[in-house]
Design a protein around this motif. Structure first.
Motif, PDB file in Angstrom:
ATOM      1  N   UNK A 179      10.056  59.510  -6.370  1.00  0.00           N
ATOM      2  CA  UNK A 179      11.059  58.875  -5.527  1.00  0.00           C
ATOM      3  C   UNK A 179      10.877  57.366  -5.445  1.00  0.00           C
ATOM      4  N   UNK A 180       9.630  56.913  -5.387  1.00  0.00           N
ATOM      5  CA  UNK A 180       9.355  55.472  -5.345  1.00  0.00           C
ATOM      6  C   UNK A 180       9.829  54.817  -6.633  1.00  0.00           C
ATOM      7  N   UNK A 181       9.580  55.468  -7.755  1.00  0.00           N
ATOM      8  CA  UNK A 181      10.017  54.928  -9.037  1.00  0.00           C
ATOM      9  C   UNK A 181      11.542  54.867  -9.101  1.00  0.00           C
ATOM     10  N   UNK A 182      12.196  55.930  -8.657  1.00  0.00           N
ATOM     11  CA  UNK A 182      13.661  55.954  -8.643  1.00  0.00           C
ATOM     12  C   UNK A 182      14.203  54.837  -7.750  1.00  0.00           C
TER      13      UNK A 182
ATOM     14  N   UNK B  84      -2.711  57.461 -10.931  1.00  0.00           N
ATOM     15  CA  UNK B  84      -1.723  57.693 -11.986  1.00  0.00           C
ATOM     16  C   UNK B  84      -0.887  56.432 -12.187  1.00  0.00           C
ATOM     17  N   UNK B  85      -0.463  55.820 -11.103  1.00  0.00           N
ATOM     18  CA  UNK B  85       0.292  54.564 -11.220  1.00  0.00           C
ATOM     19  C   UNK B  85      -0.548  53.492 -11.908  1.00  0.00           C
ATOM     20  N   UNK B  86      -1.807  53.359 -11.527  1.00  0.00           N
ATOM     21  CA  UNK B  86      -2.672  52.356 -12.162  1.00  0.00           C
ATOM     22  C   UNK B  86      -2.742  52.576 -13.671  1.00  0.00           C
ATOM     23  N   UNK B  87      -2.894  53.820 -14.076  1.00  0.00           N
ATOM     24  CA  UNK B  87      -2.981  54.130 -15.507  1.00  0.00           C
ATOM     25  C   UNK B  87      -1.652  53.852 -16.201  1.00  0.00           C
ATOM     26  N   UNK B  88      -0.540  54.219 -15.573  1.00  0.00           N
ATOM     27  CA  UNK B  88       0.779  53.967 -16.158  1.00  0.00           C
ATOM     28  C   UNK B  88       1.037  52.467 -16.301  1.00  0.00           C
ATOM     29  N   UNK B  89       0.590  51.690 -15.341  1.00  0.00           N
ATOM     30  CA  UNK B  89       0.731  50.232 -15.413  1.00  0.00           C
ATOM     31  C   UNK B  89      -0.082  49.694 -16.585  1.00  0.00           C
ATOM     32  N   UNK B  90      -1.277  50.212 -16.781  1.00  0.00           N
ATOM     33  CA  UNK B  90      -2.093  49.814 -17.943  1.00  0.00           C
ATOM     34  C   UNK B  90      -1.366  50.146 -19.246  1.00  0.00           C
ATOM     35  N   UNK B  91      -0.786  51.334 -19.318  1.00  0.00           N
ATOM     36  CA  UNK B  91      -0.060  51.739 -20.526  1.00  0.00           C
ATOM     37  C   UNK B  91       1.133  50.817 -20.784  1.00  0.00           C
TER      38      UNK B  91
ATOM     39  N   UNK C 147       6.750  45.940 -14.405  1.00  0.00           N
ATOM     40  CA  UNK C 147       7.234  45.401 -13.133  1.00  0.00           C
ATOM     41  C   UNK C 147       7.728  46.509 -12.199  1.00  0.00           C
ATOM     42  N   UNK C 148       8.481  47.444 -12.751  1.00  0.00           N
ATOM     43  CA  UNK C 148       9.007  48.552 -11.940  1.00  0.00           C
ATOM     44  C   UNK C 148       7.866  49.432 -11.428  1.00  0.00           C
ATOM     45  N   UNK C 149       6.913  49.721 -12.295  1.00  0.00           N
ATOM     46  CA  UNK C 149       5.764  50.532 -11.884  1.00  0.00           C
ATOM     47  C   UNK C 149       4.953  49.833 -10.792  1.00  0.00           C
ATOM     48  N   UNK C 150       4.756  48.544 -10.917  1.00  0.00           N
ATOM     49  CA  UNK C 150       4.022  47.790  -9.892  1.00  0.00           C
ATOM     50  C   UNK C 150       4.788  47.815  -8.570  1.00  0.00           C
ATOM     51  N   UNK C 151       6.097  47.604  -8.628  1.00  0.00           N
ATOM     52  CA  UNK C 151       6.912  47.635  -7.403  1.00  0.00           C
ATOM     53  C   UNK C 151       6.839  49.002  -6.728  1.00  0.00           C
ATOM     54  N   UNK C 152       6.963  50.054  -7.522  1.00  0.00           N
ATOM     55  CA  UNK C 152       6.925  51.410  -6.961  1.00  0.00           C
ATOM     56  C   UNK C 152       5.551  51.717  -6.380  1.00  0.00           C
TER      57      UNK C 152
END
Length: 113
Positions: free
Chosen positions: A49-52, A95-102, A6-11
């Motif tokens: 920064x977006x993640x933070x 990178x975000x797409x891959x992290x969301x998959x993980x 959820x956090x990764x998608x929001x960021x």
């Protein structure tokens, strides 16, 4: 969807518009001055920064950040700051797409309220 996902998608959504993304600073205001990612004047964010900005706790930030690092390493064999500052916006989104998959592969886990 677990909390990290959820956090990764929001960021990712926060910086999916290139005009809301920046290089070489965690966040920038309208005048492109560096500001804290959680500052009310922030208008642009880098990948970190977006993640933070979107993370409600330090623990969740660290867990999601670890997935971003893993994704950057597996896709580009580079550090996340290099991907953001040198490879650019599209690479950051990948990178975000891959992290969301993980995160999704880790299972449901805790949900955000």
């Amino acid at each position: 969807m677990n909390m990290k996902e959820q956090i990764l998608v929001q960021a990712r959504n926060l910086i999916s518009d290139k005009t809301r993304w920046c290089r070489c600073a965690l966040a920038q205001d309208e005048a492109e001055r560096g500001v804290n990612p959680s500052d009310a004047t922030a208008r642009k964010w880098c990948a970190v920064g977006a993640l933070e900005h979107c993370s409600p706790t330090v623990g969740l930030y660290k867990a999601a950040y670890d997935l971003l690092l893993k994704a950057a390493g597996s896709l580009y064999h580079r550090r996340l700051d290099f991907v953001n500052d040198e490879l650019g916006h599209e690479a950051v989104l990948e990178v975000y797409n891959r992290a969301i998959e993980l995160a999704r592969q880790e299972g449901p886990g805790e949900m955000m309220p």
